[in-house]
Design a protein around this motif. Structure first.
Motif, PDB file in Angstrom:
ATOM      1  N   LYS A  42     -15.047  66.919  31.260  1.00  0.00           N
ATOM      2  CA  LYS A  42     -13.962  67.267  30.328  1.00  0.00           C
ATOM      3  C   LYS A  42     -12.763  67.915  30.994  1.00  0.00           C
ATOM      4  CE  LYS A  42     -16.618  67.600  26.130  1.00  0.00           C
ATOM      5  NZ  LYS A  42     -16.004  66.828  25.124  1.00  0.00           N
ATOM      6  N   GLU A  43     -12.955  68.527  32.164  1.00  0.00           N
ATOM      7  CA  GLU A  43     -11.839  69.188  32.827  1.00  0.00           C
ATOM      8  C   GLU A  43     -10.885  68.193  33.479  1.00  0.00           C
ATOM      9  OE1 GLU A  43     -14.996  68.601  35.884  1.00  0.00           O
ATOM     10  OE2 GLU A  43     -15.018  69.376  33.860  1.00  0.00           O
ATOM     11  N   ARG A  44     -11.271  66.945  33.584  1.00  0.00           N
ATOM     12  CA  ARG A  44     -10.433  65.933  34.224  1.00  0.00           C
ATOM     13  C   ARG A  44      -9.568  65.206  33.181  1.00  0.00           C
ATOM     14  NH1 ARG A  44     -12.122  66.280  39.152  1.00  0.00           N
ATOM     15  NH2 ARG A  44     -14.309  66.259  39.706  1.00  0.00           N
ATOM     16  N   GLU A  45      -8.390  64.830  33.619  1.00  0.00           N
ATOM     17  CA  GLU A  45      -7.483  64.087  32.756  1.00  0.00           C
ATOM     18  C   GLU A  45      -7.502  62.621  33.174  1.00  0.00           C
ATOM     19  OE1 GLU A  45      -2.729  63.758  31.803  1.00  0.00           O
ATOM     20  OE2 GLU A  45      -3.461  65.408  33.015  1.00  0.00           O
ATOM     21  N   ILE A  46      -7.683  61.732  32.223  1.00  0.00           N
ATOM     22  CA  ILE A  46      -7.656  60.302  32.503  1.00  0.00           C
ATOM     23  C   ILE A  46      -6.208  59.838  32.489  1.00  0.00           C
ATOM     24  CG2 ILE A  46      -8.206  58.028  31.578  1.00  0.00           C
ATOM     25  CD1 ILE A  46     -10.878  59.084  30.726  1.00  0.00           C
ATOM     26  N   ILE A  47      -5.813  59.117  33.537  1.00  0.00           N
ATOM     27  CA  ILE A  47      -4.472  58.549  33.631  1.00  0.00           C
ATOM     28  C   ILE A  47      -4.620  57.036  33.526  1.00  0.00           C
ATOM     29  CG2 ILE A  47      -2.440  58.262  35.084  1.00  0.00           C
ATOM     30  CD1 ILE A  47      -3.334  60.924  36.464  1.00  0.00           C
ATOM     31  N   VAL A  48      -4.042  56.453  32.494  1.00  0.00           N
ATOM     32  CA  VAL A  48      -4.101  55.007  32.279  1.00  0.00           C
ATOM     33  C   VAL A  48      -2.868  54.386  32.911  1.00  0.00           C
ATOM     34  CG1 VAL A  48      -4.088  53.174  30.550  1.00  0.00           C
ATOM     35  CG2 VAL A  48      -5.445  55.250  30.161  1.00  0.00           C
ATOM     36  N   TYR A  49      -3.088  53.374  33.771  1.00  0.00           N
ATOM     37  CA  TYR A  49      -1.980  52.685  34.447  1.00  0.00           C
ATOM     38  C   TYR A  49      -1.569  51.405  33.744  1.00  0.00           C
ATOM     39  CZ  TYR A  49      -2.682  56.060  38.093  1.00  0.00           C
ATOM     40  OH  TYR A  49      -2.788  57.243  38.769  1.00  0.00           O
ATOM     41  N   VAL A  59     -10.541  44.660  25.606  1.00  0.00           N
ATOM     42  CA  VAL A  59      -9.392  45.147  26.365  1.00  0.00           C
ATOM     43  C   VAL A  59      -9.911  45.656  27.699  1.00  0.00           C
ATOM     44  CG1 VAL A  59      -7.534  46.858  26.438  1.00  0.00           C
ATOM     45  CG2 VAL A  59      -8.148  45.795  24.269  1.00  0.00           C
ATOM     46  N   LEU A  60      -9.193  45.308  28.767  1.00  0.00           N
ATOM     47  CA  LEU A  60      -9.511  45.822  30.098  1.00  0.00           C
ATOM     48  C   LEU A  60      -8.461  46.867  30.446  1.00  0.00           C
ATOM     49  CD1 LEU A  60     -10.249  42.359  31.672  1.00  0.00           C
ATOM     50  CD2 LEU A  60     -11.934  44.052  30.987  1.00  0.00           C
ATOM     51  N   ILE A  61      -8.911  48.067  30.843  1.00  0.00           N
ATOM     52  CA  ILE A  61      -8.000  49.180  31.090  1.00  0.00           C
ATOM     53  C   ILE A  61      -8.160  49.670  32.522  1.00  0.00           C
ATOM     54  CG2 ILE A  61      -7.335  51.510  30.403  1.00  0.00           C
ATOM     55  CD1 ILE A  61      -8.501  50.919  27.643  1.00  0.00           C
ATOM     56  N   VAL A  62      -7.036  49.788  33.247  1.00  0.00           N
ATOM     57  CA  VAL A  62      -7.019  50.326  34.606  1.00  0.00           C
ATOM     58  C   VAL A  62      -6.661  51.801  34.494  1.00  0.00           C
ATOM     59  CG1 VAL A  62      -5.936  50.201  36.880  1.00  0.00           C
ATOM     60  CG2 VAL A  62      -6.312  48.100  35.558  1.00  0.00           C
ATOM     61  N   PHE A  63      -7.505  52.651  35.092  1.00  0.00           N
ATOM     62  CA  PHE A  63      -7.288  54.091  34.966  1.00  0.00           C
ATOM     63  C   PHE A  63      -7.840  54.854  36.165  1.00  0.00           C
ATOM     64  CE2 PHE A  63     -11.486  53.338  33.381  1.00  0.00           C
ATOM     65  CZ  PHE A  63     -12.211  54.483  33.668  1.00  0.00           C
ATOM     66  N   ASP A  69      -9.887  62.596  41.124  1.00  0.00           N
ATOM     67  CA  ASP A  69      -8.479  62.212  40.955  1.00  0.00           C
ATOM     68  C   ASP A  69      -8.065  61.027  41.817  1.00  0.00           C
ATOM     69  OD1 ASP A  69      -8.313  64.315  39.229  1.00  0.00           O
ATOM     70  OD2 ASP A  69      -7.395  65.680  40.670  1.00  0.00           O
ATOM     71  N   LYS A  70      -8.966  60.519  42.648  1.00  0.00           N
ATOM     72  CA  LYS A  70      -8.607  59.470  43.604  1.00  0.00           C
ATOM     73  C   LYS A  70      -9.090  58.074  43.211  1.00  0.00           C
ATOM     74  CE  LYS A  70      -8.579  62.708  47.454  1.00  0.00           C
ATOM     75  NZ  LYS A  70      -8.911  63.924  46.798  1.00  0.00           N
ATOM     76  N   ASP A  71     -10.313  57.953  42.728  1.00  0.00           N
ATOM     77  CA  ASP A  71     -10.891  56.636  42.454  1.00  0.00           C
ATOM     78  C   ASP A  71     -10.191  55.938  41.295  1.00  0.00           C
ATOM     79  OD1 ASP A  71     -12.759  56.864  44.487  1.00  0.00           O
ATOM     80  OD2 ASP A  71     -14.251  57.792  43.186  1.00  0.00           O
TER      81      ASP A  71
END
Length: 147
Positions: A42-49, A59-63, A69-71
């Motif tokens: 929960k402490e991590r933020e998902i960044i959707v590209y 739907v295929l989502i790249v994130f 924070d790297k993978d």
């Protein structure tokens, strides 16, 4: 009478707890489905590209951001019974050396899509989507429907 009231209160309590558990996994959008895989982090933020809609139920989502924070990941998010769910999540951290300018990594014949890498200097085709990831300049992720 008193035991009936206690039984009714306990039944209501278990019903409410059950509904709350269902809502934890419920996702009304593909992006909400990504949050359900984040439960342990929960402490991590998902960044959707970016994303690519294969059909109305896929739907295929790249994130980035679930494990660290790297993978970089691609989630296969499917809709069933009105709810979205991340079915498969695949790590996409870069192409294999010497395998060409365009590489197919995943071919899913059942759902009709392909995922792979394309070098940044290769022109994108009209088929599918090319998704850039922040901090990566050498390659991009491409997603297209299978032919």
């Amino acid at each position: 009478m008193k035991s009936n009231v206690i039984l009714a209160i306990l039944s209501l309590f278990f019903l409410l707890v059950g509904c709350d558990e269902i809502n934890i996994d419920a996702a009304n959008s593909p992006e909400d489905a990504l949050k359900t895989i984040e439960i342990g982090n929960k402490e991590r933020e998902i960044i959707v590209y970016g994303s690519h809609q294969v059909n109305e139920a896929l739907v295929l989502i790249v994130f980035r951001g679930v494990m660290n924070d790297k993978d970089i990941w691609v989630a296969d998010v499917r809709k069933a019974n009105g709810q979205w769910r991340a079915e498969e999540v695949v790590q996409m951290n870069g192409p294999f050396e010497g395998k060409g300018d365009i590489q197919t990594i995943i071919t899913n014949e059942e759902y009709g899509y392909e995922i792979g890498y394309i070098d940044s200097d290769v022109p994108a085709t009209n088929k599918g989507s090319v998704i850039e990831v922040d901090g990566v300049e050498e390659w991009k992720i491409w997603i297209k429907e299978s032919s």
